[in-house]
Design an enzyme around this catalytic site. Structure first.
Site, PDB file in Angstrom:
ATOM      1  N   ASP A  88     150.667  32.721  73.118  1.00 41.12           N
ATOM      2  CA  ASP A  88     152.044  33.203  73.237  1.00 41.12           C
ATOM      3  C   ASP A  88     152.176  33.942  74.562  1.00 41.12           C
ATOM      4  O   ASP A  88     151.242  34.632  74.996  1.00 41.12           O
ATOM      5  CB  ASP A  88     152.368  34.188  72.111  1.00 41.12           C
ATOM      6  CG  ASP A  88     152.595  33.514  70.772  1.00 41.12           C
ATOM      7  OD1 ASP A  88     152.351  32.300  70.667  1.00 41.12           O
ATOM      8  OD2 ASP A  88     152.996  34.215  69.823  1.00 41.12           O
ATOM      9  N   HIS A 145     143.889  29.804  72.319  1.00 43.74           N
ATOM     10  CA  HIS A 145     143.525  28.544  71.682  1.00 43.74           C
ATOM     11  C   HIS A 145     143.327  27.440  72.727  1.00 43.74           C
ATOM     12  O   HIS A 145     143.736  27.582  73.881  1.00 43.74           O
ATOM     13  CB  HIS A 145     144.598  28.135  70.671  1.00 43.74           C
ATOM     14  CG  HIS A 145     144.708  29.084  69.510  1.00 43.74           C
ATOM     15  ND1 HIS A 145     144.344  28.731  68.224  1.00 43.74           N
ATOM     16  CD2 HIS A 145     145.136  30.379  69.441  1.00 43.74           C
ATOM     17  CE1 HIS A 145     144.545  29.756  67.411  1.00 43.74           C
ATOM     18  NE2 HIS A 145     145.027  30.771  68.129  1.00 43.74           N
ATOM     19  N   SER A 246     146.695  40.278  78.538  1.00 45.82           N
ATOM     20  CA  SER A 246     146.277  39.833  79.851  1.00 45.82           C
ATOM     21  C   SER A 246     146.894  38.482  80.189  1.00 45.82           C
ATOM     22  O   SER A 246     148.011  38.184  79.788  1.00 45.82           O
ATOM     23  CB  SER A 246     144.760  39.768  79.929  1.00 45.82           C
ATOM     24  OG  SER A 246     144.358  39.690  81.275  1.00 45.82           O
TER      25      SER A 246
END
Length: 286
Positions: A88, A145, A246
Site C-alpha cells: 500500500d 509482497h 519507508s
C-alpha cells in the site's frame, strides 16, 4: 526557503540511527497502558482503517510494532493482473531505466549501481529495463509482497543514513534511496531478473524478511548472502515488512507497460495491477 526544503536540511545533523533505535525500543514496549495509548493515538492521528485488519481490536496487539505490521483480512487485497504493487502507498516515480538512472523526484536521479550497493554487474541486468518506487505512509499496511513470482538468489544489506523518505525529503536530498540503509533482494522470475529494494528511513526500527527474520541493524559494511537452496515465493506472497514506514524500489530487466491511469503520487494498494511485462520466451520442442 520553503518549509519542505527546511525539513530536508535539518535532517542532515540529526543522529538518524540513534533516534530510530530509541523509537524502536518504544515500539517494542509491552506495558499495556503505554502501548495501547500509542496505538490509539496513532489510529486517530493517521485515520487508520482497522476494519481491514485481521484483528480489529487495537488493545489485542502485544506491542506497537505488532499493530504497525498488522495482518489484513484475506479478502482485503485481491490480486490484480500482471505486475502487482508490492505494498500500500503512493507510486512516487516509475518508468524506463535510462543510462543506468532512475528518477527519484523532479531534478533528482540516482544510479542503479549505487542503489544495488555498488554492484555494477548486477546493475547491467537492468539496462533498458523498468523501475517503480512505492512510498509507504504511516497509515498504510506495512507488509511487502511479491510483485511477481520469483526465486530468491541473493540478499544484500547496504548500510547508510536514515533520512525520511516522504515527498519533502525526496524533492531536496540528492541520491536519497542510494544513501539510506537498505536491503536489496535479487530474484529470478519468468520475465528475467528482478530486484526488490526495501529502503530504510527515519525512525524505521527494522526491516524483516520471511526467510531470514529481522535484518537491520547490522554492521557498517555491505553484506551479501547467496542462496544455494531455492527460496521461491509466489506472486502476491508476503516477502517482508517494515517496522515503521519507508519505500520499496523495484527494478525489472524487462520493459513494463505501465497502466495508463498511473501517475506520480497515485495512491495504490498491495495487489493492485501496475502494468504488464512481455510474455516470457518459451523453449520450443522440435
Amino acid at each position: 526557503m520553503s518549509l519542505a526544503k527546511f525539513f530536508a536540511l535539518i535532517q542532515y545533523p540529526i543522529p538518524h540511527h540513534l533516534l530510530s533505535r530509541l523509537v524502536g525500543f518504544l515500539a517494542e514496549c509491552r506495558v499495556a497502558w503505554l502501548k495501547n495509548a500509542l496505538i490509539r493515538a496513532f489510529i486517530k492521528v493517521f485515520e487508520v482503517d482497522m476494519r481491514e485488519a485481521a484483528e480489529p481490536d487495537p488493545a489485542a496487539y502485544a506491542t506497537f510494532n505488532d499493530f504497525f505490521t498488522r495482518e489484513l483480512k484475506p479478502e482485503a487485497r485481491p490480486l490484480g493482473e500482471g505486475l502487482l504493487s508490492p505494498a500500500d502507498g503512493n507510486i512516487s516515480q516509475f518508468g524506463p531505466i535510462e543510462a543506468d538512472r532512475l528518477l527519484q523526484a523532479k531534478g533528482h536521479r540516482f544510479s542503479v549501481v549505487d542503489l544495488l550497493g555498488g554492484d555494477a554487474e548486477a546493475a547491467r541486468r537492468y539496462s533498458g529495463g523498468s523501475y517503480a518506487n512505492v512510498y509507504l505512509s504511516p497509515k498504510d499496511y506495512h507488509r511487502v509482497h511479491m510483485p511477481l513470482a520469483g526465486t530468491l538468489t541473493e540478499m544484500v544489506y547496504v548500510p547508510g543514513r536514515l533520512f525520511s523518505v516522504n515527498s519533502a525529503t525526496t524533492d531536496h536530498v540528492p541520491n536519497l534511496f542510494a544513501r539510506n540503509e537498505r536491503l536489496v533482494c535479487h530474484f529470478d522470475t519468468e520475465h528475467g531478473p528482478m530486484a526488490v529494494v526495501l529502503v530504510g528511513a527515519m525512525i524505521v526500527a527494522a526491516i524483516e524478511t520471511v526467510w531470514a527474520g529481522q535484518i537491520t541493524p547490522l554492521s557498517g559494511q555491505v553484506q551479501r548472502v547467496r542462496f544455494d537452496r531455492p527460496i521461491h515465493l509466489e506472486r502476491g506472497a508476503e516477502m517482508g515488512r517494515f517496522k515503521l514506514g519507508s519505500t520499496v524500489v523495484m527494478a525489472f530487466a524487462g520493459k513494463v507497460d505501465f497502466d495508463t491511469g498511473l501517475a506520480p503520487k497515485t495512491k495504490v494498494s498491495m495487489g493492485q495491477s501496475l502494468g504488464t511485462l512481455p510474455e516470457p520466451e518459451r523453449s520450443r520442442d522440435f
